[in-house]
Design a protein around this motif. Sequence first.
Motif, PDB file in Angstrom:
ATOM      1  N   VAL A 148     -16.438  12.927  45.426  1.00 46.12           N
ATOM      2  CA  VAL A 148     -17.260  14.034  44.953  1.00 46.12           C
ATOM      3  C   VAL A 148     -17.852  14.762  46.149  1.00 46.12           C
ATOM      4  O   VAL A 148     -18.374  14.138  47.086  1.00 46.12           O
ATOM      5  CB  VAL A 148     -18.381  13.517  44.027  1.00 46.12           C
ATOM      6  N   ILE A 195     -21.342  15.623  36.048  1.00 42.75           N
ATOM      7  CA  ILE A 195     -22.184  16.380  36.980  1.00 42.75           C
ATOM      8  C   ILE A 195     -23.634  16.381  36.525  1.00 42.75           C
ATOM      9  O   ILE A 195     -24.558  16.349  37.352  1.00 42.75           O
ATOM     10  CB  ILE A 195     -21.638  17.810  37.130  1.00 42.75           C
ATOM     11  N   MET A 224      -9.856  11.682  38.422  1.00 44.09           N
ATOM     12  CA  MET A 224     -11.219  12.224  38.471  1.00 44.09           C
ATOM     13  C   MET A 224     -11.872  12.036  39.840  1.00 44.09           C
ATOM     14  O   MET A 224     -12.440  12.971  40.407  1.00 44.09           O
ATOM     15  CB  MET A 224     -12.075  11.564  37.398  1.00 44.09           C
ATOM     16  N   GLU A 245     -16.832   5.723  36.933  1.00 39.01           N
ATOM     17  CA  GLU A 245     -15.827   6.439  36.147  1.00 39.01           C
ATOM     18  C   GLU A 245     -14.968   5.476  35.330  1.00 39.01           C
ATOM     19  O   GLU A 245     -14.533   5.801  34.222  1.00 39.01           O
ATOM     20  CB  GLU A 245     -14.946   7.282  37.074  1.00 39.01           C
ATOM     21  N   MET A 296     -10.261  16.748  32.126  1.00 40.67           N
ATOM     22  CA  MET A 296     -11.156  16.596  33.271  1.00 40.67           C
ATOM     23  C   MET A 296     -12.259  17.639  33.256  1.00 40.67           C
ATOM     24  O   MET A 296     -13.394  17.356  33.650  1.00 40.67           O
ATOM     25  CB  MET A 296     -10.347  16.695  34.566  1.00 40.67           C
ATOM     26  N   SER A 297     -11.942  18.848  32.797  1.00 45.48           N
ATOM     27  CA  SER A 297     -12.962  19.895  32.767  1.00 45.48           C
ATOM     28  C   SER A 297     -14.116  19.515  31.852  1.00 45.48           C
ATOM     29  O   SER A 297     -15.276  19.858  32.108  1.00 45.48           O
ATOM     30  CB  SER A 297     -12.343  21.216  32.318  1.00 45.48           C
ATOM     31  N   LYS A 345     -18.986  19.301  43.329  1.00 44.29           N
ATOM     32  CA  LYS A 345     -17.605  19.669  43.004  1.00 44.29           C
ATOM     33  C   LYS A 345     -16.750  18.424  42.883  1.00 44.29           C
ATOM     34  O   LYS A 345     -16.731  17.579  43.780  1.00 44.29           O
ATOM     35  CB  LYS A 345     -17.036  20.603  44.083  1.00 44.29           C
ATOM     36  N   LEU A 346     -16.058  18.300  41.735  1.00 46.20           N
ATOM     37  CA  LEU A 346     -15.088  17.234  41.527  1.00 46.20           C
ATOM     38  C   LEU A 346     -13.693  17.839  41.639  1.00 46.20           C
ATOM     39  O   LEU A 346     -13.337  18.739  40.874  1.00 46.20           O
ATOM     40  CB  LEU A 346     -15.259  16.575  40.154  1.00 46.20           C
ATOM     41  N   LYS A 370     -14.859  16.164  30.973  1.00 52.85           N
ATOM     42  CA  LYS A 370     -15.474  14.970  31.534  1.00 52.85           C
ATOM     43  C   LYS A 370     -16.373  15.313  32.715  1.00 52.85           C
ATOM     44  O   LYS A 370     -17.444  14.717  32.886  1.00 52.85           O
ATOM     45  CB  LYS A 370     -14.389  13.981  31.965  1.00 52.85           C
ATOM     46  N   SER A 371     -15.948  16.261  33.565  1.00 54.74           N
ATOM     47  CA  SER A 371     -16.706  16.581  34.776  1.00 54.74           C
ATOM     48  C   SER A 371     -18.053  17.214  34.446  1.00 54.74           C
ATOM     49  O   SER A 371     -19.036  17.002  35.171  1.00 54.74           O
ATOM     50  CB  SER A 371     -15.889  17.504  35.678  1.00 54.74           C
ATOM     51  N   ARG A 372     -18.122  17.987  33.353  1.00 53.63           N
ATOM     52  CA  ARG A 372     -19.410  18.613  32.998  1.00 53.63           C
ATOM     53  C   ARG A 372     -20.467  17.561  32.699  1.00 53.63           C
ATOM     54  O   ARG A 372     -21.616  17.672  33.129  1.00 53.63           O
ATOM     55  CB  ARG A 372     -19.219  19.538  31.798  1.00 53.63           C
TER      56      ARG A 372
END
Length: 498
Positions: free
Chosen positions: A84, A356, A79, A112, A348-349, A385-386, A351-353
Amino acid sequence: MAIKINREMAGDLNNPSSELLNHCINQHQSDFWRLEKLSDYYDGKQDILKRTKDSAAAPNNKVVVNHAKYVTDMNVGFMVGNPVAYTSSDDIQSILDAYTKVDIVSHDTELEKDLSVFGIGYELIYMNQEPQTGKVFADIKCIDPRGIFLVTDDTIDTNPLFAVHYQPVYNLQGAVDYYLVKYYNDNRVLTYRAASIGFGDYQLIKALPHYFKAVPVIEYRNNEERQGDFEQAISLIDAYNLLQSDRLNDKEAFVDAILVILGFDLRDGDGERLAKERLLINTNAPGESSVSYLTKTMDENSVAILRDSLLEDIHKVTYVPNMNDKNFSGNVSGEAMKYKLFGLLQLMSVKSRYMIKGLRQRLILFANYLEIGNNNVDIDGIKIKLKPNLPINTTDIVNQIVQAHQAGILPLKVLLSWLPDIDNVDEVLEQLQEEKEEAIEMNQKAMGVQSGDSHSNLDDPPDNEDDNQDNNNNQSDNQTNQKGDQENGQNKNNKKQN
């Protein structure tokens, strides 16, 4: 996790009651043991270590294969292994400088890790002071979720009302002397001292303002359920540890098996002779005799199949691949690796939301702080952006960019965005243009040196005096020619008259 209460029931948020604090702390304490277990599993303190047997003589090996730590460390590296990236068309350098000062990259790694272990993470933004210069700046720290919580209202917007951070203070004998409780709302920080947590009164020690214009505690979620990355695989982890421990127990029992002797007479000293010479002599009359160990049959193939099945299920449930698998050989290309890591990319898609969303709240708090010094930053246009930390075949990407650019099917700005290490494409394009202009200038200078001084000033404007002199000479010649033509015409006319 965030605690919801009715705004009217909360009362005066600038002077919270003991009843309100006790209610919220008790709510948070109800989830304490779940968080404690998740932390223990990451640290290797797993249930197999508590295993006991009725017989003290029976083998009781306790093997811990820490898949929980493996899952978390893989997710953290995947991640935030790449920092970032923050980009904007406006000037955001002041925020980036503030992030650099507090080492935001290391902070994000710690955040994280909390998200992966506990399923939830908290960060506190506060005013700090440099010891050498005394300069005040905005600092940021991760707080253990077992000692902090956020309270929101019960509307669909879940607006933050306040946050509470409590921690025990120990005396020199290691016992809890008292508890320090800090209360944060949208304008001040209240510090209390309490003899106990969850009941009793709170003694106000000090009250200080803060300048973030919002509750300076941000709650991050790992997913909608606020679950850790290995939480749903705990039973599989326990089963794997139990299987590996029992395999060692069986091996140890096999080595210590009971020796059965049939048809022999053992006399004094035969036991020592057997241990030393590894030999028994039948002194009885001829008949049946045998020596064997009393053991149970071990089927290693079945055990290996069960072990591999448990291991596969652990990686399937957590979406973290087994990097020791033969499919992850050293000659696998970057694109092929992405397909093998497809499950982890999907995780990851999600988790990243959620991450962010918290990072945007962090930007707001830092922007509010910078506004105090008339340093206004427009954060609306900032893109976060991650980038997954994956092995990348840069050569293939560059070749694709060159081919597509030569074919003219895509703009260069779009093509450069394919490169993983470029955050600001516009800045790269400006650098390319500057390099081209410098190359042209160097070529012109080189040509001027080779051709001599007469061509060294090709780019200079023409000399006006020389041009004027040339124009005057041309005009004089034209006038002379016109005068000669007139005289010739006059002579011809005179000849005709004569």
